[in-house]
Design an enzyme around this catalytic site. Structure first.
Site, PDB file in Angstrom:
ATOM      1  N   PRO A 137       0.820  -1.226   0.000  1.00 21.67           N
ATOM      2  CA  PRO A 137       0.000   0.000   0.000  1.00 21.67           C
ATOM      3  C   PRO A 137       0.849   1.271   0.000  1.00 21.67           C
ATOM      4  CG  PRO A 137      -0.463  -1.380   1.943  1.00 21.67           C
ATOM      5  CD  PRO A 137       0.566  -2.104   1.147  1.00 21.67           C
ATOM      6  N   GLU A 179       1.669  -8.401   7.743  1.00 21.34           N
ATOM      7  CA  GLU A 179       1.832  -6.955   7.935  1.00 21.34           C
ATOM      8  C   GLU A 179       2.729  -6.336   6.866  1.00 21.34           C
ATOM      9  OE1 GLU A 179       0.575  -4.372  10.081  1.00 21.34           O
ATOM     10  OE2 GLU A 179      -0.864  -6.014  10.111  1.00 21.34           O
TER      11      GLU A 179
HETATM   12  N1  ADE Z   1      -1.141  -4.980  -0.372  1.00 20.51           N
HETATM   13  C1  ADE Z   1      -2.070  -4.594   0.537  1.00 20.51           C
HETATM   14  N2  ADE Z   1      -2.794  -3.572   0.101  1.00 20.51           N
HETATM   15  C2  ADE Z   1      -2.332  -3.267  -1.150  1.00 20.51           C
HETATM   16  C3  ADE Z   1      -2.674  -2.314  -2.117  1.00 20.51           C
HETATM   17  N3  ADE Z   1      -3.645  -1.424  -1.906  1.00 20.51           N
HETATM   18  N4  ADE Z   1      -1.988  -2.291  -3.268  1.00 20.51           N
HETATM   19  C4  ADE Z   1      -0.988  -3.176  -3.482  1.00 20.51           C
HETATM   20  N5  ADE Z   1      -0.620  -4.104  -2.605  1.00 20.51           N
HETATM   21  C5  ADE Z   1      -1.275  -4.161  -1.447  1.00 20.51           C
END
Ligand code: ADE
Length: 253
Positions: free
Chosen positions: A92, A119
């Protein structure tokens, strides 16, 4: 025949991809060898009895982290199988995946994708492998698998010959021919529950239809995604070239 793009996906859940890869356009792209998708279970690279891939974070805190001494050798071994590919790591915190990013990937021969879980990753994985960190949006998934599927599907559509009609993705929303939203489309019946198809689309006048579509496209963008337009002035002047698509590099500035 060599595929246009070889994808290598490193994941703890390769089975998550089986249905996805065996349907519709993707299945066709694999069968016709336009793309190749290799799924690698990272657990196969763990050398202990329990195939441990994760561990508790130093300093405490919730969740588990993917271990550097498991992930790094696994990525290195897969990269050695062929000329190393462009390495993406899903997190993320990454740079936002969008259409220009997909276009830049569509000219690669090989794309290697690392899917996180738990995590996240031990920070040294990023320091050693120097991947491109990629996010598909500001929300938290259970891992990178859904993100990898989004990348495979978006990039695959850009490979010549994958879609039936060569032009069919050029005017999709966000695409090179149209960096804003696509216009509204209609099919039969001509009228449904009092809602009629815009007359101009039935006129056979292609110049008028083209003009209507451009205008509709700008209006929809103005209402649904004004962030894609630089100024509302570009709407009234109908100059699509004055619109700006926010690309991944600009997001980081
Ligand atoms: N892993 C967890 N959330 C994610 C996201 N929004 N984009 C890419 N990988 C991720």
């Amino acid at each position: 025949m060599l595929p246009a793009i070889r994808f290598d996906v490193l994941t703890l859940f390769p089975n998550a991809f089986t249905g996805f890869l065996s349907e519709s356009v993707l299945k066709g792209a694999i069968v016709t060898q336009k793309i190749e998708v290799n799924l690698h279970n990272m657990r196969d690279w763990a050398d202990d009895k329990h195939a441990t891939m994760d561990d508790r974070p130093f300093g405490g805190g919730p969740g588990m982290l993917l271990k550097v001494d498991r992930v790094v050798p696994c990525v290195e071994a897969i990269q050695r199988q062929q000329e190393p590919g462009r390495l993406l790591m899903f997190t993320p915190q990454g740079c936002r995946f969008n259409q220009p990013f997909a276009e830049s990937l569509s000219t690669e021969k090989r794309i290697v994708m690392l899917c996180g879980r738990y995590e996240g990753f031990d920070e040294r994985i990023t320091e050693i492998l120097k991947p491109e960190e990629v996010s598909i949006g500001d929300y938290i998934l259970n891992g990178g698998e859904v993100a990898a599927m989004a990348v495979i599907e978006t990039v695959m559509r850009l490979i010549p010959g994958v879609l039936g009609d060569e032009d069919s993705n050029r005017f999709d929303s966000f695409s090179t021919g149209n960096r804003i939203l696509d216009c509204a489309h209609y099919t039969r019946p001509r009228e449904y529950r009092g809602l009629a198809v815009p007359e101009v689309l039935l006129s056979g006048n292609h110049a008028e239809i083209d003009r209507w579509r451009k205008e509709n496209s700008l209006q929809r963008t103005q209402v649904k995604r004004p962030d894609l337009l630089v100024t509302s002035a570009s709407v009234s002047s109908l100059k699509t070239e004055t619109t700006i698509f926010v690309d991944s590099k600009k997001q980081q500035e």
